[in-house]
Design an enzyme around this catalytic site. Structure first.
Site, short mmCIF file in Angstrom:
data_model
loop_
_atom_site.label_atom_id
_atom_site.label_comp_id
_atom_site.label_asym_id
_atom_site.label_seq_id
_atom_site.Cartn_x
_atom_site.Cartn_y
_atom_site.Cartn_z
N HIS A 190 -17.44 14.00 10.01
CA HIS A 190 -18.50 15.01 10.03
C HIS A 190 -17.99 16.39 9.57
O HIS A 190 -18.71 17.14 8.93
CB HIS A 190 -19.13 15.11 11.42
N GLU A 416 -25.30 0.57 4.62
CA GLU A 416 -24.00 1.14 4.96
C GLU A 416 -23.19 0.24 5.89
O GLU A 416 -22.10 0.57 6.31
CB GLU A 416 -24.16 2.55 5.55
N ARG A 450 -13.66 6.52 10.33
CA ARG A 450 -13.85 7.75 9.54
C ARG A 450 -13.25 8.98 10.18
O ARG A 450 -12.97 9.96 9.51
CB ARG A 450 -15.36 8.04 9.40
N CYS A 487 -26.04 7.89 -1.38
CA CYS A 487 -26.04 9.21 -0.75
C CYS A 487 -24.77 9.48 0.05
O CYS A 487 -24.66 10.50 0.72
CB CYS A 487 -27.27 9.39 0.14
#
Ligand code: PEP
Ligand code: MG
Length: 553
Positions: A190, A416, A450, A487
Site C-alpha cells: 500500500h 487477481e 506484497r 489496473c
C-alpha cells in the site's frame, strides 16, 4: 569539495522516475504497549511525571497545529484537549495508586476511555481512534523517545521509515516531503501504491535504510532505485541537472494509441478525490480503478449513504462522458476497515478479504452499490462497477446479480486470484468485463506477500508465470469479445505495458504520474509488435530474463 571516492549507496525498488535531494528525518519507531510492571517510584513522583508529560504533549500538539493550519489544526487542537481530559487523568491517578507505573497507567486509562467512546457510537466512536495516538504521545514523552507518527519540520525533508501505515501515507504533507524511503514493503504494497498516486519520489524495500539517520544528506534516485548517502559534489550536480530536465518535459496529452492506430485507452488509478486534478491534467481518459476503501481507512463506523453518494457524485462529475471504473470496498489484509469485523487470521492475505469480506457484510456492499447508482443517475460519466478478489464464476454471478438489482449497467470483477485466470471464460460469461490486478495476481502466483520486503524480488509481474495467467485472461476476453483491462502497478511500467497489450489488455490503468511515459512507449509499437514482444516474454525462464529479452529485441 568533497572527495570523489565511491559514495555509499543503498538500493531498493524505485517508485516512479523522479529524483530528490535533501536531508533525512527518520520516522520514529512505533511505541510498544508498556508492560504491566510493579511501580517502584512513589505515587506522587509518578503523578508528577504524568502531569508534566501531559502538559508537554498538549503544548506540542497545539504548536504542531499552528504550524500546519486548516483541518489538520482542528484535529490536533482536539487531540490536545483530549490529552488533558480530567476523567482520564483521574483514572491515571487511581491506577498509579493501585500500583501501576506512570506509563502503564496512561496506557490503561486511555484504553478504558477508548472503550467507553466506542460504546457511545456515532461521532464519539469516530474520535476513539485518536486516543491511541494521544496515549502513545504521552508515553513517548514519559520514556523520553520521539513522539510517534509522521515527524513535522519547518523545512522540506526526506522521510525514512521502516514502513508507513496506510493512514500515515494518506496524511503525508507533500509540501514538506521531498521523497520517501522505506526499508519494508514491496513494489505493490500500500505504501508504494499511495506514493505512486501522490507522484512522490520513493524507494521501497531498501534493505539497509535502517542505518540512515536523521540529518543525513542524500540523493533519492527512483529511476535508478538507488539512495546515495552523503553524495559527492559531482553526484549532486548531476542530480540537480536531472531535476531541471524533468521539470521541462511537457508531453502532448494525446489518447493512448499504438503506432498502427490501435486505441488503448489510458486510465487513472485513484484512491481519493484529491487525485482527480492530477489525473485530468496528465490526460487520463477516465478512471480505471477507484479504490473506494481508501476513502474510509479512518472511519470507525460504516459511511452513510448520503456521504458516499456525495463522494461518488464528485468523482463522476469530474469525468463527464468518460469511463469511470469504481471498485467496491477491498477491505482486509493490509487495508483493514474498522467497521468491518475482522477475524484474527494468521495469514490475512489468504483470509476473508475483498468480496469475501463484503459477503459477510452484504448490507454495507448493498449500500455502496445504492450510493453508486444514485450518483450515476445524477451525472454523465460512464460508470463501471467491479468487485475485488473474486475467485470464480459463482462469485462473479453473485456480485453481478446484486449490482444489477441497483440498475448498474456495466458490472465486472477483478482478476487477481490465479483461479480467476484459469476460469476466465466462465467468469466473462457472468461479467461485462474483467480488470486484471497484477499486484495480487503476482503475490498469489509467486506465493510472495506484497507487504514483505524479504520477498520483494518475487513480486515481479514480468515473471513468465504471471504473464501466462494474464494471457489466459486476455485470450478469454478476445474470444468472447469483452474488455480486459489491467489496473495493477504493472501497467505503469512502460515496456511491460506494451507486453500487456500484446497479451490482450484492451485498456491500461495506472497512477497518473505514469501516464506520460506509458503513452510515449505505446506510440512506438504496433499491435503485431506488442504481440511479438509478449511471446518473447512468455518464453523466458525468469522475470529478469523476460525483461532483458524484451529490451534486447
Ligand atoms: C491489484 O491487486 O493489482 C490491484 C489493482 O488492487 P490493489 O492493489 O488495491 O490490491
Ligand atoms: Mg488487489
Amino acid at each position: 569539495m568533497k572527495g570523489q571516492s565511491i559514495t555509499s549507496r543503498i538500493s531498493g525498488i524505485g517508485i516512479g522516475r523522479g529524483i530528490a535531494i535533501g536531508s533525512v528525518i527518520r520516522m520514529p519507531d512505533p511505541i510498544e504497549d508498556p508492560q504491566d510492571l510493579r511501580r517502584t517510584a512513589s505515587v506522587s513522583d509518578e503523578i508528577k511525571r504524568v502531569e508534566e508529560s501531559v502538559a508537554a504533549t498538549a503544548a506540542e500538539l497545539v504548536r504542531r497545529g499552528a504550524l500546519v493550519g486548516g483541518e489538520a489544526q482542528d484535529v490536533l487542537v482536539a487531540e490536545s484537549l483530549i490529552v488533558g481530559d480530567p476523567t482520564v487523568l483521574d483514572d491515571v491517578r487511581s491506577l498509579i495508586e493501585a500500583g501501576k507505573t506512570a506509563e502503564r497507567a496512561v496506557f490503561e486509562a486511555f484504553r478504558n476511555f477508548q472503550s467507553a467512546l466506542l460504546q457511545m457510537g456515532g461521532y464519539m466512536a469516530e474520535r476513539a481512534a485518536d486516543l491511541d495516538d494521544v496515549a502513545h504521545r504521552v508515553i513517548a514523552h514519559l520514556i523520553g523517545v520521539p513522539a510517534p507518527g509522521i515527524p513535522n519540520s519547518d523545512h522540506p525533508f526526506i522521510l525514512v521509515a521502516n514502513d508507513l501505515a496506510p493512514a500515515d501515507t494518506a496524511m503525508l504533507d507533500l509540501s514538506k516531503i521531498l521523497a520517501l524511503v522505506t526499508s519494508g514493503g514491496g513494489p505493490t504494497a500500500h505504501t508504494a501504491i499511495l506514493a505512486r498516486s501522490k507522484g512522490l519520489v520513493a524507494i521501497v524495500a531498501a534493505h539497509g535504510a535502517e542505518s540512515i539517520s536523521t540529518g543525513a544528506q542524500v540523493i533519492i534516485d527512483a529511476a535508478a532505485s538507488c539512495i546515495y548517502l552523503e553524495p559527492t559534489d559531482i553526484e549532486l550536480a548531476n542530480a540537480r541537472e536531472r531535476q531541471l530536465t524533468q521539470k521541462d518535459v511537457v508531453a502532448p496529452l494525446t489518447p493512448g494509441e499504438l503506432s498502427d492506430g490501435t486505441r488503448i485507452p489510458l486510465l487513472a488509478n485513484l484512491g481519493s478525490l484529491d487525485e482527480i486534478e492530477a489525473a485530468v491534467t496528465l490526460g487520463a481518459e477516465g478512471v480505471g480503478l477507484f479504490r473506494t476503501e481508501f476513502l474510509f481507512l479512518d472511519e470507525q463506523s460504516a459511511p452513510s449513504l448520503e456521504s458516499q453518494t456525495e463522494d461518488y457524485r464528485r468523482l463522476l462529475a469530474s469525468f463527464p462522458g468518460k469511463k469511470v471504473v469504481v471498485r467496491t470496498l477491498d477491505a482486509g489484509a493490509d487495508k483493514p476497515l474498522a467497521f468491518l469485523q475482522q477475524d484474527n487470521e494468521g495469514n490475512p492475505a489468504l483470509g476473508i478479504r475483498g468480496l469475501r469480506a463484503m459477503r459477510r457484510a452484504e448490507n454495507i456492499m448493498r449500500q455502496q452499490l445504492e450510493a453508486l447508482a444514485k450518483a450515476d443517475q445524477e451525472t454523465d460519466a460512464d460508470l463501471w462497477v467491479m468487485a475485488p478478489m473474486v475467485a470464480d464464476a459463482a462469485e462473479t454471478a453473485y456480485f453481478t446479480k446484486i449490482a444489477k438489482e441497483y440498475g448498474l449497467k456495466t458490472v465486472g470483477v477483478m482478476a487477481e486470484i490465479p483461479s480467476s485466470a484459469l476460469v476466465a471464460e466462465q467468469i466473462l460469461a457472468e461479467a461485462d468485463f474483467v480488470s486484471i490486478g497484477t499486484n495480487d495476481l503476482t503475490q498469489y502466483t509467486m506465493a510472495a506477500d506484497r507487504e514483505l520486503n524479504t520477498t520483494a524480488s518475487y513480486q515481479n509481474p514480468w515473471h513468465p508465470a504471471v504473464l501466462r495467467l494474464i494471457k489466459l485472461i486476455g485470450d478469454a476476453g478476445t474470444h468472447v469479445g469483452k474488455p480486459v483491462g489491467v489496473c495493477g502497478e504493472a501497467a505503469s511500467d512502460p515496456l511491460l505495458a506494451v507486453v500487456l497489450v500484446g497479451l490482450g489488455a484492451t485498456t491500461l490503468s495506472m497512477a497518473p504520474a505514469a501516464l506520460v511515459d506509458v503513452r510515449a512507449e505505446l506510440s512506438k509499437h504496433s499491435l503485431a509488435d506488442a504481440q511479438k514482444l509478449a511471446l518473447i516474454a512468455l518464453s523466458a525462464t525468469s522475470a529478469a530474463a523476460a525483461r532483458e529479452k524484451v529490451i534486447g529485441s
